[in-house]
Design an enzyme around this catalytic site. Structure first.
Site, mmCIF file in Angstrom:
data_model
loop_
_atom_site.group_PDB
_atom_site.id
_atom_site.type_symbol
_atom_site.label_atom_id
_atom_site.label_comp_id
_atom_site.label_asym_id
_atom_site.label_seq_id
_atom_site.Cartn_x
_atom_site.Cartn_y
_atom_site.Cartn_z
ATOM 1 N N ARG A 34 44.943 29.877 36.793
ATOM 2 C CA ARG A 34 46.393 30.001 36.915
ATOM 3 C C ARG A 34 46.822 31.216 36.101
ATOM 4 O O ARG A 34 46.277 31.480 35.024
ATOM 5 C CB ARG A 34 47.104 28.750 36.369
ATOM 6 N N GLU A 53 53.993 34.511 39.216
ATOM 7 C CA GLU A 53 53.739 34.549 40.649
ATOM 8 C C GLU A 53 55.027 34.229 41.417
ATOM 9 O O GLU A 53 55.732 33.300 41.028
ATOM 10 C CB GLU A 53 52.648 33.514 40.959
ATOM 11 N N HIS A 57 46.474 35.125 45.459
ATOM 12 C CA HIS A 57 46.186 33.689 45.328
ATOM 13 C C HIS A 57 45.494 33.140 46.595
ATOM 14 O O HIS A 57 45.987 32.197 47.227
ATOM 15 C CB HIS A 57 47.482 32.909 45.031
HETATM 16 N N1 LIG Z 1 43.143 30.431 42.512
HETATM 17 C C1 LIG Z 1 43.070 29.364 43.282
HETATM 18 O O1 LIG Z 1 43.372 29.396 44.466
HETATM 19 C C2 LIG Z 1 42.580 28.093 42.707
HETATM 20 C C3 LIG Z 1 41.852 27.213 43.532
HETATM 21 C C4 LIG Z 1 41.423 26.020 42.990
HETATM 22 C C5 LIG Z 1 41.702 25.712 41.668
HETATM 23 N N2 LIG Z 1 42.401 26.580 40.905
HETATM 24 C C6 LIG Z 1 42.673 26.270 39.482
HETATM 25 O O2 LIG Z 1 41.413 25.982 38.878
HETATM 26 C C7 LIG Z 1 41.573 24.883 37.995
HETATM 27 C C8 LIG Z 1 40.250 24.181 37.779
HETATM 28 O O3 LIG Z 1 39.861 23.448 38.924
HETATM 29 P P1 LIG Z 1 38.581 22.474 38.890
HETATM 30 O O4 LIG Z 1 38.543 21.748 40.177
HETATM 31 O O5 LIG Z 1 37.386 23.223 38.459
HETATM 32 O O6 LIG Z 1 39.044 21.483 37.740
HETATM 33 P P2 LIG Z 1 38.139 20.688 36.689
HETATM 34 O O7 LIG Z 1 39.074 19.695 36.094
HETATM 35 O O8 LIG Z 1 36.884 20.237 37.332
HETATM 36 O O9 LIG Z 1 37.763 21.798 35.594
HETATM 37 C C9 LIG Z 1 38.624 22.245 34.596
HETATM 38 C C10 LIG Z 1 37.825 22.383 33.316
HETATM 39 O O10 LIG Z 1 38.653 23.003 32.326
HETATM 40 C C11 LIG Z 1 38.287 22.423 31.088
HETATM 41 N N3 LIG Z 1 39.311 22.679 30.077
HETATM 42 C C12 LIG Z 1 40.498 22.071 29.917
HETATM 43 N N4 LIG Z 1 41.130 22.575 28.837
HETATM 44 C C13 LIG Z 1 40.321 23.537 28.337
HETATM 45 C C14 LIG Z 1 40.411 24.410 27.229
HETATM 46 N N5 LIG Z 1 41.462 24.398 26.424
HETATM 47 N N6 LIG Z 1 39.400 25.263 27.002
HETATM 48 C C15 LIG Z 1 38.304 25.282 27.803
HETATM 49 N N7 LIG Z 1 38.158 24.468 28.864
HETATM 50 C C16 LIG Z 1 39.155 23.602 29.120
HETATM 51 C C17 LIG Z 1 38.117 20.949 31.415
HETATM 52 O O11 LIG Z 1 37.380 20.268 30.413
HETATM 53 C C18 LIG Z 1 37.381 21.016 32.743
HETATM 54 O O12 LIG Z 1 35.976 20.999 32.607
HETATM 55 C C19 LIG Z 1 42.656 24.029 38.677
HETATM 56 O O13 LIG Z 1 43.335 23.213 37.750
HETATM 57 C C20 LIG Z 1 43.559 25.053 39.306
HETATM 58 O O14 LIG Z 1 44.620 25.368 38.433
HETATM 59 C C21 LIG Z 1 42.857 27.760 41.402
HETATM 60 O O1 LIG Z 2 45.018 24.620 42.605
HETATM 61 C C1 LIG Z 2 44.694 24.967 43.746
HETATM 62 O O2 LIG Z 2 44.187 24.185 44.561
HETATM 63 C C2 LIG Z 2 44.866 26.396 44.171
HETATM 64 O O3 LIG Z 2 45.591 27.170 43.343
HETATM 65 C C3 LIG Z 2 45.189 26.597 45.606
HETATM 66 O O4 LIG Z 2 44.060 26.247 46.312
#
Ligand SMILES: NC(=O)c1ccc[n+]([C@@H]2O[C@H](COP(=O)([O-])OP(=O)(O)OC[C@H]3O[C@@H](n4cnc5c(N)ncnc54)[C@H](O)[C@@H]3O)[C@@H](O)[C@H]2O)c1
Ligand SMILES: O=C(O)[C@H](O)CO
Length: 392
Positions: A279, A308, A326
């Protein structure tokens, strides 16, 4: 649905199965038709907002909810807080699902107050998102966007020893901050694909990832190649100091807001590569622009932005920044799967189904050849609401 009070402000919609018993609203058209069919088969009337504007306001969504609505599928660009959850509750709604895994746009406490289930879409986007982070890493390391612009501008007049020289990834160190689902998938791609060593920082140990890198290292060694290594860092600073490519994959919350700021940027190698597919606010973007300006060898690949859809002044002018809108989860399979999971989250609560026991294992909901399990795939406030868990 006749006899309903008129909406406060008309919002354009497309209606499927007008005589369905339950009214489910989607604030956006979503890819594929499976999600619509699954809702229709379970007696839902599906209303899809077709307004031309990209980001709907809270007022637009209040109008969409109207005075009778069982559930809403919404987007990460929308502000789901007190106003929307109270409107949904007044309309008799039971469920909301983000079509995203991240849900920092949702005030879960407000949803809890009104007893509304909040869904998200984990798992189905893990590999797709990690692949974009890997693409940005490669594009930054090998200066692909700059080189493409150079060609199109007609400036290529022959091979030169110094033309667009970049970084070799093999043997370098990849740093992952937030080694959850996506961070771990990215780490595996970079370790296995490019034989990079791994250093990661997370609040929790990622045993599966560690085992994978150990096994791959042993495999390489057995084949006469230098093994890859891994280390779990005890602080984020350690990763920043040591890694050549650093990719950010934590959730956005109070602990990760501006995790990368002026000081942390200074701690990184002068020619490091920083990738953000998590994010925008995880990076202090104004400080990043300054750092990019002062360190031309430092490169960044960004899928997300602090304000954004806007960028901080100066970012778009930086040659050492690769910026995409994004799109990390934007593969056809993933986006259709996200729509399916979001629809099934809402449907599950409407039908009083239990919550799926493991949101990391959502494949059974994505198999198009069999009906999905009678459960909501991922409800983030299931515990707070005391929802029953599926025994399947
Ligand atoms: N750009 C995109 O289109 C897109 C797509 C998918 C997800 N995302 C973002 O990616 C994030 C992660 O997704 P995920 O499915 O891997 O989630 P997830 O919950 O599996 O992984 C997140 C990780 O972050 C760790 N974490 C939390 N706080 C932390 C800190 N202070 N320092 C270090 N690590 C920390 C957690 O322990 C966890 O392992 C989502 O929350 C979303 O915001 C963005
Ligand atoms: O959190 C998410 O899933 C992304 O930002 C969009 O896929």
């Amino acid at each position: 649905f006749e006899g309903l009070a008129p909406m406060a402000r008309p919002v354009q919609i497309e209606v499927w199965n007008p005589n369905g018993k339950y009214r489910v609203v989607s604030t956006k058209a979503m890819p594929g038709t499976r999600w619509i069919n699954l809702l229709i088969e379970q007696d839902c009337r599906v209303e899809i907002c077709t307004e031309k504007k990209t980001i709907l306001s809270v007022e637009d969504i209040v109008s969409l909810i109207g005075n009778r609505c069982d559930g809403v599928i919404g987007q990460l660009t929308e502000d789901w807080g007190e106003v929307l959850f109270s409107a949904l509750s007044r309309a008799g709604g039971k469920a909301f699902s983000n079509m995203a895994v991240g849900y920092n746009n949702v005030d879960v406490n407000a949803a809890n107050k009104y007893g509304i289930a909040v869904g998200n879409t984990p798992g189905v986007l893990t590999e797709t998102t990690a692949e974009l982070a890997a693409s940005l890493s490669l594009a930054a390391a090998r200066r692909i966007v700059e080189a493409d612009e150079f060609m199109r501008a007609g400036r290529y007049d022959g091979w030169l020893p110094n033309l667009f020289v970049g970084n070799l990834l093999k043997g370098q160190t990849v740093g992952v901050i937030g080694a959850g689902r996506i961070g771990s998938a990215y780490a595996r791609m970079m370790v296995e694909g490019f034989k990079m060593n791994l250093i990661y920082f997370d609040l929790y140990q990622s045993t599966r990832l560690e085992k994978f890198v150990t096994a791959y290292g042993e495999f390489l060694k057995a084949n006469g190649e230098a093994p890859v290594t891994w280390r779990r860092a005890s602080s984020m600073e350690e990763v920043l100091r040591e890694a050549d490519v650093i990719s950010l994959h934590p959730v956005l919350d109070k602990t990760t807001f501006h995790l990368v700021n002026k000081e942390s940027l200074k701690a990184m190698k002068k020619d490091a590569i920083l990738i953000n597919c998590s994010r925008g606010p995880v990076i202090d973007e104004a400080a990043l622009v300054e750092h990019l300006r002062e360190n031309p060898m430092f490169r960044v690949g960004l899928d997300v932005f602090e304000d954004e859809p806007y960028m901080k002044p100066g970012l778009a002018d930086m040659k050492n920044a690769i910026i995409v809108p994004h799109i990390a989860s934007a593969s056809k399979w993933t986006r259709e799967g996200m729509a399916t999971l979001a629809a099934l989250n809402v449907l599950g609560k409407i039908k009083d189904y239990p919550v799926w026991s493991d949101p990391n294992r959502v494949e059974p909901f994505l198999n198009e050849n069999v009906p999905p399990p009678a459960a909501s795939p991922s409800i983030v406030n299931a515990k707070a609401l005391g929802l029953p868990v599926s025994k399947l």
